[in-house]
Design a protein around this motif. Sequence first.
Motif, PDB file in Angstrom:
ATOM      1  N   LEU A 151       3.614   5.584  -5.881  1.00 31.82           N
ATOM      2  CA  LEU A 151       3.429   5.562  -7.332  1.00 31.82           C
ATOM      3  C   LEU A 151       2.312   6.507  -7.748  1.00 31.82           C
ATOM      4  N   TYR A 152       1.204   6.476  -7.010  1.00 36.34           N
ATOM      5  CA  TYR A 152       0.084   7.361  -7.322  1.00 36.34           C
ATOM      6  C   TYR A 152       0.495   8.828  -7.180  1.00 36.34           C
ATOM      7  N   ALA A 153       1.221   9.148  -6.138  1.00 30.45           N
ATOM      8  CA  ALA A 153       1.651  10.531  -5.925  1.00 30.45           C
ATOM      9  C   ALA A 153       2.553  10.993  -7.066  1.00 30.45           C
ATOM     10  N   ASP A 154       3.472  10.138  -7.486  1.00 32.28           N
ATOM     11  CA  ASP A 154       4.360  10.492  -8.596  1.00 32.28           C
ATOM     12  C   ASP A 154       3.576  10.708  -9.883  1.00 32.28           C
ATOM     13  N   LEU A 206       0.828  -1.199   0.000  1.00 30.39           N
ATOM     14  CA  LEU A 206       0.000   0.000   0.000  1.00 30.39           C
ATOM     15  C   LEU A 206       0.865   1.252   0.000  1.00 30.39           C
ATOM     16  N   SER A 207       1.918   1.244   0.777  1.00 33.64           N
ATOM     17  CA  SER A 207       2.828   2.383   0.820  1.00 33.64           C
ATOM     18  C   SER A 207       3.480   2.614  -0.553  1.00 33.64           C
TER      19      SER A 207
END
Length: 67
Positions: free
Chosen positions: A48-51, A42-43
């Motif tokens: 990845l989502y933030a990037d 999850l971390s």
Amino acid sequence: MPVSKVSRKHGISSATYFKWTARYGDLDISELNRTKELGQELSRLKCLYADLSLENRALKDLIAKKL
């Protein structure tokens, strides 16, 4: 050994000890390991989502400036 001594030994509060016991007390080792793996995954996915989100926002800003 009393809870107060165990929690003092590990540097946590008694409330934390009881909260962890309530959350993880019924799990066996394989379930705890799976929970840890899921937390790490999850971390990684959040990073990845933030990037990707940041990259998407930068591309949208670039397109808006060109128009």
